[in-house]
Design a protein around this motif. Structure first.
Motif, mmCIF file in Angstrom:
data_model
loop_
_atom_site.group_PDB
_atom_site.id
_atom_site.type_symbol
_atom_site.label_atom_id
_atom_site.label_comp_id
_atom_site.label_asym_id
_atom_site.label_seq_id
_atom_site.Cartn_x
_atom_site.Cartn_y
_atom_site.Cartn_z
ATOM 1 N N TRP A 160 13.138 -17.160 49.325
ATOM 2 C CA TRP A 160 14.543 -17.033 49.711
ATOM 3 C C TRP A 160 15.466 -17.450 48.560
ATOM 4 N N THR A 161 15.213 -18.635 47.991
ATOM 5 C CA THR A 161 16.077 -19.130 46.916
ATOM 6 C C THR A 161 15.906 -18.344 45.628
ATOM 7 N N GLY A 162 14.756 -17.706 45.460
ATOM 8 C CA GLY A 162 14.517 -16.943 44.238
ATOM 9 C C GLY A 162 15.001 -15.507 44.299
ATOM 10 N N VAL A 163 15.060 -14.934 45.498
ATOM 11 C CA VAL A 163 15.393 -13.506 45.636
ATOM 12 C C VAL A 163 16.796 -13.292 46.193
ATOM 13 N N PHE A 164 17.131 -13.958 47.293
ATOM 14 C CA PHE A 164 18.375 -13.638 48.008
ATOM 15 C C PHE A 164 19.632 -13.832 47.154
ATOM 16 N N PRO A 165 19.842 -14.985 46.489
ATOM 17 C CA PRO A 165 21.087 -15.142 45.723
ATOM 18 C C PRO A 165 21.192 -14.168 44.552
ATOM 19 N N GLU A 166 20.045 -13.859 43.918
ATOM 20 C CA GLU A 166 20.070 -12.916 42.791
ATOM 21 C C GLU A 166 20.446 -11.516 43.261
ATOM 22 N N LYS A 167 19.840 -11.059 44.340
ATOM 23 C CA LYS A 167 20.151 -9.725 44.880
ATOM 24 C C LYS A 167 21.564 -9.677 45.459
ATOM 25 N N LEU A 168 21.992 -10.778 46.051
ATOM 26 C CA LEU A 168 23.343 -10.825 46.611
ATOM 27 C C LEU A 168 24.386 -10.648 45.515
ATOM 28 N N ALA A 169 24.215 -11.371 44.417
ATOM 29 C CA ALA A 169 25.154 -11.238 43.301
ATOM 30 C C ALA A 169 25.142 -9.831 42.721
ATOM 31 N N LEU A 170 23.978 -9.170 42.777
ATOM 32 C CA LEU A 170 23.861 -7.811 42.242
ATOM 33 C C LEU A 170 24.562 -6.791 43.140
ATOM 34 N N TYR A 171 24.459 -6.956 44.468
ATOM 35 C CA TYR A 171 24.952 -5.947 45.404
ATOM 36 C C TYR A 171 26.411 -6.139 45.816
#
Length: 597
Positions: A509-520
């Motif tokens: 969650w901490t490794g994927v969600f914030p990174e993808k959120l900032a991208l989208y």
């Protein structure tokens, strides 16, 4: 659905237990209760007790010899009621935690308390198993009821969050202990071929309580308040636990009066008694494994709180040192049991038995997989599927309802076939892999909620099958003497699996969600990424169909895909663990004594 037929007693099959009551004057003067020891039956012509069994095991076997068919039926009715009240109580009081902490305007200890109470409640099954085996089932049940009641009293009377935090530890020790003892009592009072159905029967209250707890909690909060809820459950708990305790105590004294349990005076000083019980409890081994598990498991739950905002994580000195210390203590436990222990906690041959080991590995695997895919499932249902809290709760509870219902059918299938391995190999593990694997595709934005419900039904039926089969496998590989310890070890593997699964889910969650959120995120809300990531209320504040909400849903989908891939992959180990089992025929397996279900 009626209970399976009960077996009558064969005339003359009455073993004799010698109960040694220490009448040592020094011990009495010191204020200590008499020492109780139980030896082998003295009548070679009678039905013998389990060979080399300890006092608590022989006492319960003597109890089941003298009680009546009506008492056996009453015991199962009472165990069902205890489970019903415990399930309703746990679900209802769990709702009150944010209201209690909010009333004191303090939240700092809540997370740590939840972690400590769950870990302590899990690992204390190990010494509790020895209490049950050495002193007796009623003794352990009374102690755990006391812990639960003390916890409820403290919660009802608490005036600060620290007291409430301490109360939670008492409560969860008692709650987990009572659930564990109920499972042991079922094993004591049922044939192995019927045991799967009996476990399903006693767990069936969860089918009803998932619908009761929410309205009940709301009624208390909008009425007399949360303090009265805790106070009410004090009396309700005592009202269902004391009759069950009284039933087993009554029949124990009946066996004693009938001469099956015979008091014999022995001379043992207080110091000798301490040494005796230290050996019987395998005190050295228990200290090593309990300390090792606490040190090893704590970092899995506390690493997200290390440093400012949890940035240190696994790199924090606390996590690193705790994992190393815990790992070394667990290794020390194995070496101590192998080479130094005067009396081992569990026979080494049994610990390495492929059926017992396979059952424990399966327990750990199922909990790892479950906690990976379930950790953020409730948030996903609200944010991505747009369900309100009530409907999201209904979907999440499909597992509890389905597993408890299906376990009854699994129990009947084991009784009919006389075997359990085929259910796990041909149905449980494959259906579980299918259900979790399908969620890789279906737990995505714009996928109909019906497909997720379908996956939950698959997983529920598989879970109801595997939990029953793994417990039967562990018990079928041993004798009555070691059932309590084997189930405690299985629970230990489950606790470890749950901690690992939660850790993996949080890492993904901490490794994927914030990174993808900032991208989208669209340009107008990119500066809000940190707030959106950390707050579900903020996530829900953006209406469905807006660019920002769509970006949040896509980020959820990406994180969920990786979680479900990991949860599916680990289940391959579950298939290997099931193949490790021996195909034991339980239909004609005699493990318990006396009148049993």
């Amino acid at each position: 659905m009626r209970l399976p037929n009960f077996r009558g007693l064969v005339a003359g099959e009455v073993p004799v237990v010698e109960e040694h009551e220490a009448m040592d004057n020094k011990a009495v003067e010191a204020g200590h209760s008499p020492v109780v020891d139980v030896t082998h039956p003295v009548d070679d012509n009678t039905e013998e007790f389990t060979p080399d069994a300890q006092g608590g095991v022989k006492k319960i076997e003597a109890t089941t010899i003298v009680w009546t068919r009506n008492h056996l039926i009453a015991a199962y009715v009472m165990m069902w009621l205890v489970t019903f009240v415990d399930a309703m109580q746990q679900g209802t009081t769990g709702v009150f935690t944010p209201y209690v902490t909010s009333s004191f305007y303090q939240h700092s200890l809540t997370a740590y308390t939840t972690v400590m109470s769950s870990i302590i409640g899990g690992v204390l099954k190990l010494p509790l198993a020895k209490v049950l085996d050495i002193f007796g089932r009623p003794h352990g049940f009374a102690i755990m009821t006391g812990f639960l009641v003390v916890g409820l009293i403290m919660m009802a009377a608490c005036n600060n969050v620290q007291t409430y935090a301490a109360a939670q530890i008492f409560y969860w020790i008692g709650y987990n202990g009572i659930s564990y003892i109920i499972s042991i009592l079922i094993a004591d009072t049922s044939h192995l071929k019927n045991r799967g159905f009996m476990y399903g029967y006693v767990s069936s209250p969860y089918i009803a309580t998932v619908w009761i707890t929410g309205p009940l909690a709301d009624a208390y909060l909008s009425g007399p308040g949360w303090r009265w809820a805790f106070a009410s459950f004090i009396f309700i708990t005592l009202g269902v636990c004391l009759p069950l305790l009284g039933l087993f105590t009554w029949n124990y004294h009946k066996a004693k009066k009938a001469g099956i349990i015979q008091p014999v005076k022995i001379n043992r000083t207080f110091k000798e008694s301490c040494v005796y019980y230290a050996i019987e409890f395998d005190a050295g081994g228990l200290v090593l494994i309990l300390a090792g598990l606490v040190f090893f498991l704590l970092p899995f739950s506390l690493y997200t709180y290390q440093g400012d905002g949890g940035l240190d994580g696994w790199n924090s000195p606390l996590c690193i040192s705790f994992v190393i210390i815990g790992f070394l203590l667990l290794i020390g436990f194995g070496l101590y049991e192998k080479y130094l222990a005067p009396k081992t906690f569990i026979p080494y041959r049994l610990l390495l038995d492929r059926t017992v080991l396979g059952a424990c590995i399966l327990a750990a695997t199922l909990f790892i997989s479950f906690y990976i895919w379930n950790s953020y499932f409730f948030s996903f249902l609200q944010v991505v599927n747009g369900l309100d809290i009530t409907r999201a709760t209904y979907v999440q509870n499909i597992y509890s309802i389905g597993a408890c219902f299906w376990s009854l059918i699994v129990g009947l299938a084991i009784r009919w076939s006389g075997r359990f391995k085929w259910l796990a190999v041909y149905f449980g593990v494959p259906i579980n892999i299918l259900g979790v694997g399908l969620m890789i595709h279906f737990r995505q934005p714009d996928v109909n909620i019906g497909y997720i419900v379908m996956c939950q039904i698959f997983i529920a039926f598989a879970g109801g099958t595997l939990v029953i089969c793994e417990q039967i496998a562990a018990m079928a590989a041993t004798d009555h003497q070691h059932i309590a310890v084997v189930l405690a070890i299985e629970g230990m593997f489950s606790s470890i699996g749950g901690a690992i699964g939660s850790s993996i889910a949080a890492a993904v969650w901490t490794g994927v969600f914030p990174e993808k959120l900032a991208l989208y995120l669209p340009p107008e809300t990119k500066d809000q990424a940190a707030t959106i990531y950390s707050d579900i209320v903020t996530q829900l504040s953006y209406p469905k169909g807006t660019p920002t909400r769509h970006a949040i849903e896509r980020a959820y989908g990406d994180a969920q895909r990786y979680m479900n891939i990991g949860a599916t992959a680990i289940l391959a180990l579950g298939l290997v663990s099931v193949f490790m089992w021996r195909d034991i025929r339980v239909k004609d397996f005699k493990q318990t004594k006396g009148r049993v279900a």
